[in-house]
Design a protein around this motif. Structure first.
Motif, short mmCIF file in Angstrom:
data_model
loop_
_atom_site.label_atom_id
_atom_site.label_comp_id
_atom_site.label_asym_id
_atom_site.label_seq_id
_atom_site.Cartn_x
_atom_site.Cartn_y
_atom_site.Cartn_z
N ARG A 191 -25.53 102.25 36.65
CA ARG A 191 -24.77 102.79 37.77
C ARG A 191 -23.35 102.24 37.78
NH1 ARG A 191 -28.15 101.84 42.12
NH2 ARG A 191 -27.52 99.67 42.01
N GLN A 192 -23.22 100.96 37.51
CA GLN A 192 -21.91 100.31 37.56
C GLN A 192 -21.82 99.25 36.46
OE1 GLN A 192 -19.07 100.85 39.54
NE2 GLN A 192 -18.28 99.48 37.97
N THR A 193 -20.68 99.20 35.80
CA THR A 193 -20.51 98.17 34.77
C THR A 193 -20.38 96.80 35.41
OG1 THR A 193 -18.11 98.43 34.79
CG2 THR A 193 -19.33 99.74 33.20
N GLU A 194 -20.85 95.78 34.69
CA GLU A 194 -20.63 94.41 35.14
C GLU A 194 -19.21 93.99 34.79
OE1 GLU A 194 -22.15 90.22 33.52
OE2 GLU A 194 -23.64 91.27 34.75
N ARG A 195 -18.72 94.51 33.66
CA ARG A 195 -17.37 94.16 33.23
C ARG A 195 -16.84 95.24 32.30
NH1 ARG A 195 -15.43 88.09 32.60
NH2 ARG A 195 -13.24 88.55 32.46
N GLN A 196 -15.53 95.50 32.39
CA GLN A 196 -14.89 96.46 31.51
C GLN A 196 -13.78 95.77 30.74
OE1 GLN A 196 -13.98 99.51 34.58
NE2 GLN A 196 -15.14 100.88 33.24
N TYR A 197 -13.56 96.24 29.51
CA TYR A 197 -12.54 95.68 28.64
C TYR A 197 -11.68 96.82 28.11
CZ TYR A 197 -16.03 91.96 28.67
OH TYR A 197 -16.95 91.01 29.06
N ALA A 198 -10.40 96.51 27.85
CA ALA A 198 -9.48 97.56 27.43
C ALA A 198 -9.20 97.58 25.93
CB ALA A 198 -8.16 97.42 28.19
N THR A 199 -9.23 96.43 25.25
CA THR A 199 -8.85 96.40 23.84
C THR A 199 -9.88 95.64 23.01
OG1 THR A 199 -6.56 96.30 24.58
CG2 THR A 199 -6.97 95.86 22.27
N PRO A 200 -10.79 96.29 22.32
CA PRO A 200 -11.04 97.73 22.39
C PRO A 200 -11.78 98.07 23.68
CG PRO A 200 -12.68 96.70 21.01
CD PRO A 200 -11.72 95.61 21.39
N ARG A 201 -11.87 99.35 23.99
CA ARG A 201 -12.59 99.75 25.19
C ARG A 201 -14.06 99.39 25.06
NH1 ARG A 201 -11.94 105.53 27.53
NH2 ARG A 201 -12.97 106.11 25.60
N MET A 202 -14.55 98.64 26.05
CA MET A 202 -15.96 98.24 26.05
C MET A 202 -16.41 98.12 27.50
SD MET A 202 -16.25 95.31 23.04
CE MET A 202 -16.40 94.08 24.27
N ASP A 203 -17.66 98.49 27.76
CA ASP A 203 -18.27 98.28 29.06
C ASP A 203 -19.51 97.42 28.87
OD1 ASP A 203 -16.37 99.87 30.22
OD2 ASP A 203 -17.68 101.58 30.59
N LEU A 204 -19.65 96.41 29.73
CA LEU A 204 -20.83 95.53 29.70
C LEU A 204 -21.73 95.90 30.88
CD1 LEU A 204 -22.46 92.98 28.88
CD2 LEU A 204 -20.88 91.66 30.32
N TYR A 205 -22.99 96.18 30.59
CA TYR A 205 -23.98 96.51 31.61
C TYR A 205 -25.07 95.44 31.62
CZ TYR A 205 -21.92 101.17 31.80
OH TYR A 205 -21.05 102.22 31.94
N ARG A 206 -25.54 95.10 32.81
CA ARG A 206 -26.64 94.15 32.96
C ARG A 206 -27.89 94.92 33.36
NH1 ARG A 206 -26.59 89.13 31.13
NH2 ARG A 206 -24.49 89.00 31.91
N LEU A 207 -28.96 94.78 32.58
CA LEU A 207 -30.19 95.52 32.82
C LEU A 207 -31.10 94.78 33.79
CD1 LEU A 207 -31.04 96.45 29.10
CD2 LEU A 207 -29.56 97.68 30.71
N ALA A 208 -31.88 95.54 34.54
CA ALA A 208 -32.85 94.93 35.45
C ALA A 208 -33.95 94.22 34.66
CB ALA A 208 -33.46 96.00 36.36
#
Length: 199
Positions: free
Chosen positions: A85-102
């Protein structure tokens, strides 16, 4: 940053019980034939053994069909709304999204509750040091070489493993699948336009 990558050549080499150097980095008894024909498993046993497909595990292990890649994040959000639903953290270089699973997910011999998506990669973030993570990965490939990745690793798919170096990913290793589809941008989702990536 050192990135290790496995491809179809490595998979073929594993079938011959050896490992080949790939991407410039060197990677570090048969059972007797049965004399009787085994009874086929019952329908109930087959049903119990078959698990429904898991979109996330398929993506991590290079089993997502190329045609299904553009809508991957949408499917992950639909199937795992609490996780994506929502990323835990986003990065710009390179583009990356970190998700935490239940709940942790298992892929390539590792288990973790942290998943990283880039424009062309779906990765598991694990806490092991790089050499230990590589060892576990090679162990998993060796144990499942009989029928693990038929067609999964080829010119369009690569197994990658490398140390994380972004804030929040230090001392973690990222491993999973790189999809080498021209123009693929897994993170381009209209629902995310309100929340641009930050460094």
């Amino acid at each position: 940053m050192r990135i290790r990558s496995w491809n179809k050549r490595l998979h073929c080499a594993l079938a011959a019980a050896c490992l080949l150097p790939v991407v410039g980095l060197a990677q570090s008894g048969s059972a007797a034939a049965a004399s009787a024909v085994a009874e086929p498993p019952s329908a109930a046993a087959v049903d119990a053994a078959v698990e429904p497909p898991d979109t996330l595990v398929d993506a991590l292990t290079c089993r997502t069909p190329n045609a299904a890649l553009p809508g991957l994040l949408t499917r992950l959000r639909r199937e795992r709304p609490a996780d994506f639903r929502q990323t835990e953290r986003q990065y710009a270089t390179p583009r990356m999204d970190l998700y935490r699973l239940a709940r942790p997910v298992r892929a390539w011999g590792h288990e973790s509750d942290a998943v990283v998506l880039t424009d062309q990669r779906v990765l598991l973030a694990v806490d092991n040091p790089l050499e230990q993570a590589v060892g576990l990965l090679e162990q998993e490939l060796e144990q499942t070489r009989a029928a693990p990745l038929s067609g999964a690793l080829d010119d369009m798919h690569a197994l990658v493993i490398y140390p994380g170096d972004h804030p929040g990913l230090e001392n973690r290793v990222l491993l999973g699948c790189e999809y080498r589809t021209p123009g693929l941008l897994l993170l381009d989702e209209p629902a995310d336009d309100w929340n641009p990536a930050t460094p």
